[in-house]
Design a protein around this motif. Sequence first.
Motif, PDB file in Angstrom:
ATOM      1  N   GLU A  63      16.566  34.372  36.621  1.00  0.00           N
ATOM      2  CA  GLU A  63      16.978  34.661  37.994  1.00  0.00           C
ATOM      3  C   GLU A  63      18.185  35.776  37.911  1.00  0.00           C
ATOM      4  O   GLU A  63      18.283  36.585  38.749  1.00  0.00           O
ATOM      5  CB  GLU A  63      17.557  33.388  38.963  1.00  0.00           C
ATOM      6  CG  GLU A  63      16.722  32.540  39.421  1.00  0.00           C
ATOM      7  CD  GLU A  63      17.413  31.472  40.126  1.00  0.00           C
ATOM      8  OE1 GLU A  63      18.503  31.716  40.594  1.00  0.00           O
ATOM      9  OE2 GLU A  63      16.852  30.466  40.440  1.00  0.00           O
ATOM     10  N   GLY A  68      23.125  42.383  36.834  1.00  0.00           N
ATOM     11  CA  GLY A  68      22.822  41.631  38.062  1.00  0.00           C
ATOM     12  C   GLY A  68      24.320  41.416  38.660  1.00  0.00           C
ATOM     13  O   GLY A  68      25.384  42.110  38.071  1.00  0.00           O
ATOM     14  N   CYS A  69      24.280  40.730  39.958  1.00  0.00           N
ATOM     15  CA  CYS A  69      25.604  40.132  40.307  1.00  0.00           C
ATOM     16  C   CYS A  69      25.791  38.625  40.698  1.00  0.00           C
ATOM     17  O   CYS A  69      24.865  38.011  40.722  1.00  0.00           O
ATOM     18  CB  CYS A  69      25.808  40.671  41.472  1.00  0.00           C
ATOM     19  SG  CYS A  69      27.254  40.488  42.486  1.00  0.00           S
ATOM     20  N   TYR A  91      27.824  41.874  34.204  1.00  0.00           N
ATOM     21  CA  TYR A  91      27.344  41.804  35.483  1.00  0.00           C
ATOM     22  C   TYR A  91      28.469  42.036  36.550  1.00  0.00           C
ATOM     23  O   TYR A  91      29.751  41.984  36.193  1.00  0.00           O
ATOM     24  CB  TYR A  91      27.004  40.111  35.777  1.00  0.00           C
ATOM     25  CG  TYR A  91      25.758  39.813  34.910  1.00  0.00           C
ATOM     26  CD1 TYR A  91      24.621  40.298  34.937  1.00  0.00           C
ATOM     27  CD2 TYR A  91      26.044  38.546  34.099  1.00  0.00           C
ATOM     28  CE1 TYR A  91      23.720  39.859  34.116  1.00  0.00           C
ATOM     29  CE2 TYR A  91      24.986  38.121  33.154  1.00  0.00           C
ATOM     30  CZ  TYR A  91      23.669  38.814  33.205  1.00  0.00           C
ATOM     31  OH  TYR A  91      22.801  38.464  32.561  1.00  0.00           O
ATOM     32  N   GLU A 139      22.349  35.871  49.130  1.00  0.00           N
ATOM     33  CA  GLU A 139      21.084  36.169  49.657  1.00  0.00           C
ATOM     34  C   GLU A 139      20.807  37.632  49.919  1.00  0.00           C
ATOM     35  O   GLU A 139      19.550  38.083  49.718  1.00  0.00           O
ATOM     36  CB  GLU A 139      20.699  35.331  50.824  1.00  0.00           C
ATOM     37  CG  GLU A 139      20.416  33.675  50.376  1.00  0.00           C
ATOM     38  CD  GLU A 139      20.486  32.937  51.494  1.00  0.00           C
ATOM     39  OE1 GLU A 139      20.485  31.710  51.251  1.00  0.00           O
ATOM     40  OE2 GLU A 139      20.820  33.249  52.800  1.00  0.00           O
ATOM     41  N   GLU A 140      21.818  38.356  50.495  1.00  0.00           N
ATOM     42  CA  GLU A 140      21.748  39.594  51.041  1.00  0.00           C
ATOM     43  C   GLU A 140      21.913  40.680  50.263  1.00  0.00           C
ATOM     44  O   GLU A 140      21.805  41.841  50.349  1.00  0.00           O
ATOM     45  CB  GLU A 140      22.525  39.671  52.211  1.00  0.00           C
ATOM     46  CG  GLU A 140      22.084  39.060  53.386  1.00  0.00           C
ATOM     47  CD  GLU A 140      23.447  38.501  54.343  1.00  0.00           C
ATOM     48  OE1 GLU A 140      24.470  39.351  54.196  1.00  0.00           O
ATOM     49  OE2 GLU A 140      23.272  37.949  55.544  1.00  0.00           O
ATOM     50  N   THR A 141      22.647  40.175  48.668  1.00  0.00           N
ATOM     51  CA  THR A 141      22.706  41.404  47.974  1.00  0.00           C
ATOM     52  C   THR A 141      21.753  41.263  46.740  1.00  0.00           C
ATOM     53  O   THR A 141      21.474  40.404  46.091  1.00  0.00           O
ATOM     54  CB  THR A 141      24.235  40.854  47.148  1.00  0.00           C
ATOM     55  OG1 THR A 141      24.946  40.846  48.134  1.00  0.00           O
ATOM     56  CG2 THR A 141      24.535  42.039  46.084  1.00  0.00           C
ATOM     57  N   GLU A 142      21.041  42.719  46.426  1.00  0.00           N
ATOM     58  CA  GLU A 142      19.973  43.023  45.448  1.00  0.00           C
ATOM     59  C   GLU A 142      20.679  42.514  44.013  1.00  0.00           C
ATOM     60  O   GLU A 142      21.811  42.786  43.778  1.00  0.00           O
ATOM     61  CB  GLU A 142      19.912  44.428  45.577  1.00  0.00           C
ATOM     62  CG  GLU A 142      18.998  45.013  44.481  1.00  0.00           C
ATOM     63  CD  GLU A 142      17.468  44.783  45.291  1.00  0.00           C
ATOM     64  OE1 GLU A 142      17.319  44.704  46.497  1.00  0.00           O
ATOM     65  OE2 GLU A 142      16.672  45.022  44.466  1.00  0.00           O
ATOM     66  N   GLY A 143      19.786  41.635  43.566  1.00  0.00           N
ATOM     67  CA  GLY A 143      19.979  41.293  42.311  1.00  0.00           C
ATOM     68  C   GLY A 143      21.065  40.266  42.187  1.00  0.00           C
ATOM     69  O   GLY A 143      21.446  39.898  40.826  1.00  0.00           O
ATOM     70  N   ALA A 144      21.354  39.468  42.958  1.00  0.00           N
ATOM     71  CA  ALA A 144      22.615  38.494  42.999  1.00  0.00           C
ATOM     72  C   ALA A 144      22.014  37.254  43.019  1.00  0.00           C
ATOM     73  O   ALA A 144      20.957  36.669  43.432  1.00  0.00           O
ATOM     74  CB  ALA A 144      23.484  38.726  44.350  1.00  0.00           C
TER      75      ALA A 144
END
Length: 338
Positions: A63, A68-69, A91, A139-144
């Motif tokens: 995941e 990522g974040c 990250y 949920e709203e952040t890309e790659g998080a």
Amino acid sequence: MTQIPVHERTLDLIGNTPLVRLEGPSKEAGCDIYGKCEFANPGASVKDRAALYIIRDAEARGELKEGGCVVEGTAGNTGIGIALVANALGYKTIIVMPDNQSSEKMATLRALGAELVTVPPTKYADPNHFQHVSRRMAEETEGAIWAGQFDNTANRKAHIEGTAKEIWEQTEGRIDGFTCAAGTGGTIAGVGMGLKEFDENVVIALTDPHGAALYNYYANGELKGEGSSVAEGIGQGRITGNLEGAPIDTQFRISDEEGLGWVARLLREEGLCLGLSSGINVAGAVELGKQLVAEGRENPRVVTILCDTGFRYLSTLYNADWLRSKNLPVFDWLKDSD
Ligand code: PMP
């Protein structure tokens, strides 16, 4: 030859913390009380362990990917742990916290490079509660990914595989009781499960602050809190995913005054500067030690957790005005300072 370890990677500095015998608490209980020095982790708290396990677990599940974040809602220490581990692995970190937490924790998170979002404190059922805000941001952040420390059992796994095993080895299997308070419950559940695997006769006790609901839950099955506490990071009102199946044998309820009494004594008599959750844990360990002595166990040994450093609370626990504003006793040596 020296047994002092040399590590090849900074992340290996997490865990393997020392155990120390606490003189005053041992005398008071009439048996040996030991503290696990979690303030010796790189982020100066027990939560570095959970941060590392949660991030490694998300990587293993595919995941969390390169660049990522990690997003989390936290009262502070978990955020500090996540920021350090995320920095070491490349990250980004976004932390959502209630705006009534100690200013030291907020300043620390900013200093570590985390993006900090503060929200007004509100009840868990409110969609604007910091935990729900952080989940939506993930949920709203890309790659998080959302760390979700309360229900993500990678948290307690850190204590089953790490903290419990270390305590067992450090005491050479001579341990009669363990106790600590619960925030997420990862520490008490994980250490409890881990120690019971080694020896089911180790007594696991929950030490609850006032205002939390778990004391009543384990005493009589009802999730109900009474009073309140200023302790940060502990005090839980529900059975989190990490608390499910925790092997709790007995429970104590400890006031802030009693916890602060141990914070003061450990500082003045033994040179340890700790936060309030550690003081509450030590008070619980003294209770457990007395109980085991009364039950006739021979020279019992009790272990508890010294969760974080007192340097994180200079503007609160170690500030005379703040203590007065909360109607708490001011430490003798701070009485003249204003
Ligand atoms: N003490 C402090 C200072 C903490 O920040 C935390 C973490 N919330 C705890 C104790 C409790 O640890 P856990 O989340 O594992 O129950």
